[in-house]
Design an enzyme around this catalytic site. Structure first.
Site, mmCIF file in Angstrom:
data_model
loop_
_atom_site.group_PDB
_atom_site.id
_atom_site.type_symbol
_atom_site.label_atom_id
_atom_site.label_comp_id
_atom_site.label_asym_id
_atom_site.label_seq_id
_atom_site.Cartn_x
_atom_site.Cartn_y
_atom_site.Cartn_z
ATOM 1 N N GLN A 96 -11.011 4.252 11.611
ATOM 2 C CA GLN A 96 -11.741 4.969 12.663
ATOM 3 C C GLN A 96 -11.545 4.271 14.005
ATOM 4 O O GLN A 96 -12.023 4.743 15.026
ATOM 5 C CB GLN A 96 -13.237 4.994 12.328
ATOM 6 C CG GLN A 96 -13.545 5.706 11.032
ATOM 7 C CD GLN A 96 -14.978 5.427 10.596
ATOM 8 O OE1 GLN A 96 -15.902 6.126 10.973
ATOM 9 N NE2 GLN A 96 -15.167 4.382 9.810
ATOM 10 N N VAL A 115 -9.709 2.799 17.355
ATOM 11 C CA VAL A 115 -8.679 3.333 18.259
ATOM 12 C C VAL A 115 -7.907 2.191 18.925
ATOM 13 O O VAL A 115 -7.156 2.416 19.870
ATOM 14 C CB VAL A 115 -9.322 4.241 19.338
ATOM 15 C CG1 VAL A 115 -9.969 5.465 18.705
ATOM 16 C CG2 VAL A 115 -10.354 3.484 20.179
ATOM 17 N N ASP A 116 -8.091 0.957 18.400
ATOM 18 C CA ASP A 116 -7.545 -0.209 19.104
ATOM 19 C C ASP A 116 -6.128 -0.606 18.699
ATOM 20 O O ASP A 116 -5.530 -1.501 19.313
ATOM 21 C CB ASP A 116 -8.497 -1.411 18.938
ATOM 22 C CG ASP A 116 -8.809 -1.728 17.470
ATOM 23 O OD1 ASP A 116 -7.932 -1.547 16.603
ATOM 24 O OD2 ASP A 116 -9.952 -2.164 17.191
ATOM 25 N N HIS A 136 -9.305 8.568 14.492
ATOM 26 C CA HIS A 136 -9.948 8.852 15.781
ATOM 27 C C HIS A 136 -9.005 8.631 16.964
ATOM 28 O O HIS A 136 -9.452 8.449 18.088
ATOM 29 C CB HIS A 136 -11.211 7.999 15.943
ATOM 30 C CG HIS A 136 -12.312 8.394 14.992
ATOM 31 N ND1 HIS A 136 -13.479 7.685 14.845
ATOM 32 C CD2 HIS A 136 -12.410 9.430 14.135
ATOM 33 C CE1 HIS A 136 -14.260 8.273 13.931
ATOM 34 N NE2 HIS A 136 -13.616 9.326 13.482
ATOM 35 N N THR A 159 -17.681 -0.506 8.426
ATOM 36 C CA THR A 159 -18.111 0.781 8.997
ATOM 37 C C THR A 159 -19.542 1.077 8.588
ATOM 38 O O THR A 159 -19.952 0.769 7.462
ATOM 39 C CB THR A 159 -17.167 1.941 8.612
ATOM 40 O OG1 THR A 159 -17.736 3.164 9.077
ATOM 41 C CG2 THR A 159 -16.911 2.016 7.115
ATOM 42 N N CYS A 171 1.736 19.810 33.752
ATOM 43 C CA CYS A 171 0.966 20.940 34.288
ATOM 44 C C CYS A 171 -0.013 20.547 35.394
ATOM 45 O O CYS A 171 -0.663 21.409 35.989
ATOM 46 C CB CYS A 171 0.212 21.638 33.157
ATOM 47 S SG CYS A 171 -1.199 20.701 32.575
ATOM 48 N N ASN A 223 -19.157 -5.652 4.274
ATOM 49 C CA ASN A 223 -20.006 -5.472 5.452
ATOM 50 C C ASN A 223 -21.122 -6.510 5.364
ATOM 51 O O ASN A 223 -21.664 -6.729 4.279
ATOM 52 C CB ASN A 223 -20.611 -4.041 5.432
ATOM 53 C CG ASN A 223 -21.141 -3.605 6.785
ATOM 54 O OD1 ASN A 223 -21.896 -4.320 7.429
ATOM 55 N ND2 ASN A 223 -20.745 -2.419 7.205
HETATM 56 N N1 APR Z 1 -17.163 -7.593 9.384
HETATM 57 C C1 APR Z 1 -17.468 -6.460 8.709
HETATM 58 N N2 APR Z 1 -18.365 -5.561 9.135
HETATM 59 C C2 APR Z 1 -18.990 -5.803 10.293
HETATM 60 C C3 APR Z 1 -18.743 -6.960 11.059
HETATM 61 C C4 APR Z 1 -17.782 -7.884 10.568
HETATM 62 N N3 APR Z 1 -17.470 -9.006 11.222
HETATM 63 N N4 APR Z 1 -19.523 -6.906 12.170
HETATM 64 C C5 APR Z 1 -20.231 -5.776 12.107
HETATM 65 N N5 APR Z 1 -19.927 -5.100 10.961
HETATM 66 C C6 APR Z 1 -20.424 -3.815 10.490
HETATM 67 C C7 APR Z 1 -21.806 -3.455 10.935
HETATM 68 O O1 APR Z 1 -22.772 -3.954 10.003
HETATM 69 C C8 APR Z 1 -21.767 -1.931 10.915
HETATM 70 O O2 APR Z 1 -22.100 -1.429 9.629
HETATM 71 O O3 APR Z 1 -19.580 -2.844 11.069
HETATM 72 C C9 APR Z 1 -20.298 -1.619 11.182
HETATM 73 C C10 APR Z 1 -20.014 -1.043 12.568
HETATM 74 O O4 APR Z 1 -20.626 0.203 12.656
HETATM 75 P P1 APR Z 1 -20.387 1.215 13.884
HETATM 76 O O5 APR Z 1 -20.552 0.486 15.191
HETATM 77 O O6 APR Z 1 -21.211 2.400 13.595
HETATM 78 O O7 APR Z 1 -18.841 1.527 13.807
HETATM 79 P P2 APR Z 1 -18.064 2.625 12.967
HETATM 80 O O8 APR Z 1 -18.611 2.782 11.602
HETATM 81 O O9 APR Z 1 -16.625 2.262 13.139
HETATM 82 O O10 APR Z 1 -18.357 3.942 13.808
HETATM 83 C C11 APR Z 1 -17.672 5.095 13.464
HETATM 84 O O11 APR Z 1 -18.414 6.256 15.406
HETATM 85 O O12 APR Z 1 -18.883 5.591 17.533
HETATM 86 C C12 APR Z 1 -18.070 6.402 16.765
HETATM 87 O O13 APR Z 1 -15.833 7.110 16.994
HETATM 88 C C13 APR Z 1 -16.638 5.964 16.941
HETATM 89 O O14 APR Z 1 -15.010 5.321 15.305
HETATM 90 C C14 APR Z 1 -16.367 5.194 15.665
HETATM 91 C C15 APR Z 1 -17.275 5.893 14.656
#
Ligand code: APR
Length: 250
Positions: free
Chosen positions: A106, A108-109, A124, A193, A155, A218
């Site tokens: 997910q 985009v980096d 994404h 995630t 365009c 996580n």
């Molecule tokens: N290692 C593993 N997990 C981690 C770490 C780490 N070092 N640090 C934080 N986390 C976990 C957090 O506990 C959280 O559950 O990563 C998760 C990040 O969650 P979000 O910020 O919601 O990111 P993501 O799940 O990628 O969001 C999905 O939502 O904002 C939109 O399009 C955007 O792609 C993104 C999508």
């Protein structure tokens, strides 16, 4: 022997070692250790008064295209300065061990590809690329174009980042491939995630319905946690290298 303090048991190591197909879903948590702020992290400096959810939408771009473009320029700079971390590198190593390996992200980096991962599905989009806000195809600004946002060389409409905004559809090919990988894999890893944003968050359940072993990495619980076979509590940059190392030594 697995590292039991991280939840890496011998049973998990053995399942992963024998797996012929593995699918992985990553989220912004895996890039946190590279210094790329997640959407839900507090914004810093100039941008702290804006809610990301208010900038990453088609409506925000329509209302104030320059503001949205500048915000992405700021994030682009952070991404350019970031380096893949041991979590990204461990997934690239895992890919080389497994006959069929799919990494859906997910993020985009672009850090997975920079770490050496090959079969990467960017659900994404990618912040480094731009596309025409009207025609939708990939395009880059003309040299010397100083308008903000720059204009489509074809365009003349505004260019926008080639990412999926809230409320927009995912790139169909990437999602169809990710879904197929989820349905056919033997092991599914959900890494960093929050498992809140659909449709990506549906992939682990698709895998589970087809009998895959589910593993979550996580530091915190997510809505997926009660459904996984193995919940590895810790940072991706610590747990993933330990897991791949355990495959090497066992
Ligand atoms: N290692 C593993 N997990 C981690 C770490 C780490 N070092 N640090 C934080 N986390 C976990 C957090 O506990 C959280 O559950 O990563 C998760 C990040 O969650 P979000 O910020 O919601 O990111 P993501 O799940 O990628 O969001 C999905 O939502 O904002 C939109 O399009 C955007 O792609 C993104 C999508």
């Amino acid at each position: 022997m697995g590292d039991t303090s991280l939840g890496i048991t011998d049973a998990l190591v053995s399942v992963l070692r024998d797996a012929r197909s593995v699918a992985v879903l990553t989220g912004s948590g895996i890039s946190a250790e590279s210094g790329v702020p997640t959407f839900r992290d507090a914004q810093t400096g100039l941008w702290s008064r804006y809610e990301p959810q208010e900038l990453a939408t088609p409506e925000a771009f329509e209302r104030d295209p320059a503001l949205v473009w500048e915000w992405y320029e700021w994030r682009r700079r952070l991404v350019r300065e970031a380096r893949p971390n041991p979590g990204h590198l461990a997934l690239a190593r895992l890919e080389r061990r497994v006959p069929s390996f799919t990494l859906a992200t997910q993020n985009v980096d672009g850090l997975h590809r920079r770490a050496g991962s090959e079969n990467v599905l960017e659900l994404h989009g990618n912040i480094v690329r731009s596309k025409c806000s009207v025609e939708g195809f990939e395009a880059e600004p003309r040299a010397g174009d100083e308008s903000v946002p720059p204009l489509c060389p074809n365009c003349g409409a505004f260019l926008r980042p080639d990412v999926v905004w809230f409320g927009e559809a995912l790139p169909e090919d990437a999602f169809v491939s990710a879904s197929a990988a989820a349905r056919t894999c033997e092991v599914f890893l959900s890494v960093g995630t929050s498992s809140l944003v659909y449709p990506a968050a549906a992939l682990p359940s698709e895998a589970a319905r087809s009998g895959a072993v589910l593993v979550e990495i996580n530091p915190d619980d997510t809505p997926l946690t009660p459904h996984v076979d193995y919940a590895l509590r810790g940072r991706a940059g610590e747990v993933l290298p330990a897991l791949v190392r355990a495959l090497d030594v066992s």
